[in-house]
Design an enzyme around this catalytic site. Sequence first.
Site, PDB file in Angstrom:
ATOM      1  N   ASP A 198       0.858  -1.187   0.000  1.00 26.78           N
ATOM      2  CA  ASP A 198       0.000   0.000   0.000  1.00 26.78           C
ATOM      3  C   ASP A 198       0.897   1.241   0.000  1.00 26.78           C
ATOM      4  OD1 ASP A 198      -2.270   1.602   0.080  1.00 26.78           O
ATOM      5  OD2 ASP A 198      -3.261   0.366   1.580  1.00 26.78           O
TER       6      ASP A 198
ATOM      7  N   GLU B 290     -10.965   6.640   3.848  1.00 30.54           N
ATOM      8  CA  GLU B 290      -9.998   6.030   4.767  1.00 30.54           C
ATOM      9  C   GLU B 290     -10.147   6.592   6.185  1.00 30.54           C
ATOM     10  OE1 GLU B 290      -6.113   5.242   3.125  1.00 30.54           O
ATOM     11  OE2 GLU B 290      -6.869   5.399   1.091  1.00 30.54           O
TER      12      GLU B 290
END
Length: 1004
Positions: free
Chosen positions: A619, A809
């Site tokens: 990520d 997020e």
Amino acid sequence: MRRTALLASAALLAGLLPWAATARAAGEPAPVPVDRFEGEVPFAAQPAEGLFTWGGDTDDPPTLRLADRADAPDGGKVLTGGYDISGYGGFTHDFAATAPAHDWSAHQGIRLWWEGRNNGRKITFEIKDGGAHGEASELWTTSFTDDFTGWKQISLPFTDFTYRTDYQPVGGIDHVLGLKEMWGYAVTLPPGAKGDFAMDGVELYGKADQALRASVTTDAPVRPVEEGGTAKVKVTVATTGEAPLTDPVTVTYATAGGTATAGKDYTPVSGTLTFPAGTASGTVRTIEVPTRRDRTAEPAETIPLNLTATGAKAPAENPQIVIDAHGLPYLDARLPVKKRVADLLGRMSLAEKAGQMTQAERGAMTRPDDIAAYALGSLLSGGGSTPTPNTPEAWAKMIDAFQLRTQATRFQVPLLYGVDAVHGHNNLSGATVMPHNIGIGATRDPRLARSTGAVTAAEVRATGVPWDFAPCLCVSRDERWGRSYESFGEDPALVESMETVIQGLQGRANGRDLSRNDKVLATAKHFVGDGGTAYGSSTTGTYTIDQGVTKVTRRQLEDIHLAPYREAVDRGIGTVMPSYSSLDITGDGKGAVKMHARADMINGVLKGRMGFSGFVISDWNAIDQLPGDYAAHVRASVNAGVDMMMVPYGYKEFSTTLADEVKAGRISERRIDDAVSRILTEKFRLGLFEHPYADTSGAAAIGSPDHREVARRAAAESQVLLKNAGGVLPLKKSEKVYVAGSNADDIGNQTGGWTLTWQGASGNTVPGTTILQGLRKAGGDVTYSKDASAPTGGYDVGVVVVGETPYAEGVGDVGNGHDLKLSAADQAAVHKVCAAMRCAVLIVSGRPQLIGDRLDEIDALVASWLPGTEGEGVADVLYGRRPFTGQLPVTWPKSESQLPINVGDPAYDPQFPYGWGLTTLTGVPKGGTATLRDLAVRATAAERHGDARTGRTLVTQARLLVQQRTAGHLTEAVAGPFADADHLLLTGRYGKAVEKLAEAYRAA
């Protein structure tokens, strides 16, 4: 003082300046002050003229003040301030948006006084050119180094400024620094350590020459040619404003250097091109370089063409002619992929292998030729990182330009370009934006999930992008998580059933469809347990749950979080992305370990036990969260099984550190070869070696009626009818409808985060149809008042559309500026409308909202989730064009104190249970317990015979019967078995599902 007045008095002021440090040449105009910092420019923000600060987070903007200084180079005051920047920060002087732009074209450059600290740090200076105002202009940048002490005048010629490729607020105006419409400047201060600064006397200086306005360019920085062919390089001279040349321009050229041998591989050339005075802007001359055929299999060879311009700005870089690699086995498409990979791998150097394992952000590259210099294997567009303009054609052109750079490497290995297309090609303006995954989970329709994936893949690949960082296979267990809407639901069985989206994206599980122009490589994320992080466990900034710790038993890990990945591997998923979060398995003695360092899970479970044959991509900057120094980060993640590292800004450091760790023996060459083999395999399967450039033949279908029809159907099927007292829904065309609420007419709120930008935004952000527009298109008699301030008398029914504003997020974590309650304005709109008439309330949100205290005043309640760009799909079910069929993919809680709450919990008393969803236009079976007994018998028989369609139909009939009996008086005794039944249905145990529903029926 108004800016125009200050500029008009330039000559007077120049004579009064106390620091005459720079002598003017004869005929050179007097300097023109821009800022003297004597108080003439306020601290303000657009649209007013002024100085304002900015930064990556709340701590990053610097402090500014005007200070009296006896040593001020210009006047008696200076601009000074302090800073402590972790991300990015600085300040801007924007000229007033309502005033005329300034013309700086008569000058050579801009200069300023800077008080040096001799700290060796870089100060970035940016100017704003063209556009409507300072926040909608092209950004051009240069920098200087603070390597001196005391006051120094810094001169920045306009010829030194380059167009910013990493960020443009509204897209390019013309990519030419015209200097005729200037809107100010900005200073970016250095991050990483506390500091202070002082600045004074910003002014324009010198006289512009033709070299500023005329430029020489080539048609491409890299010109590939087959061995034996002739490379043709086009050289163009152009001027700002397209005026003819006022003076002659000459371009001297010569081939020299490179890896090709002059006289053997090519015929060297040299000479001069002349563009006389009066030559029209845009005139082209061509340089031809013949290459020679020797019939030997070879890697690519380079021939630099060195250009020197007189009278104009030279090209930013000299073009390279490249004789294509030829005759090598890896180039033979007839060979099996495995043999092609082995051949290419055996030829690569360690540095080239390290490059293949490196992914950079497209806008963060220091120089475009870093792609070849570091043999980069991949680029990505982060959320909101788009070309200018943001069109399909510009995407394809941008990616083709990046792919062209790879042709200057020895083996011409193509880039693998990736994007987060998490609900359609959501970074592209005009793309079809699907409901977010939570809405897709609510449809309970695997075939529809596959169709949404297919539309996404077609639109993504048509812009030249072959790789999608989707789907998210997280099993969301706590709706306080800011990524809840990225999950298909809280039940792993539901997530598994929606993984048909993988076939929509990739095609057949064997990978044979990946080379098609409507398929992309998919990514299962985030491995593993990202949806199970505990509230309060995150240590990332102000996040409360995202990137935190998932603490589970081994059985919970297997049954809840790993199960979707077994399904993904079986479906042939091409890549897997580990989670930012940490995993703490009870009893394993490891404690909480970041997933990017868990070799037991990546190497052991994913690649070993599950047999995953694709590659693992990290990520965004995730390895920076690992303990130790940077070398330890690289070592731990690569040895854990991460094959490619997403290091958006640190690509140089990563690739060199990786090579150093291998040379030191701390990472084995075998591990590197495994990683690169996996990466190359996917590139070959995608057909990138044969077709590295964009196939835009499908671009006409982007945002097409056919694609939007799929999104419209998904929006309709995602609507979950939670309550419908008195049959308020569906609406009738004859009824007068009063529409209110913050989300009724807001396409930005309706599409949510990850739409055009990472966080998304409210307002008219993307093309599409709002829910209000959908209602009007349906032909209803509709009146709209956003805040319900219009009179409410004389209406038959109200529709109040409320809910959340966009986030993504951990920014959206509850406790990080967010909660699960309706805003005060939304609550007021609901109360006013529902008190005045029968009402239906639609909640547009990425997760359940707490409405328990208002449920009694609401006649009909709909969970609309984040339905995407096709608001007509919502109107379809509201007006009865389609029936309500959606079911809750997550449990809807009564209060935040119940969280986390999930199907299967021993104590389970929600507002609405998992699987709940009333229907319209569908008959409900008659009868009671006897009917349920009959349904159970028939469902068991269907299960025994493998008749899934019949089994599902029978369970649905039982569910509708139970919902009819229990609506309005749900209890814990009803909710538990009702939710369990939906899980049993998804796992194919149809008889048991009906038995659970019968239990709920009896408890009602």
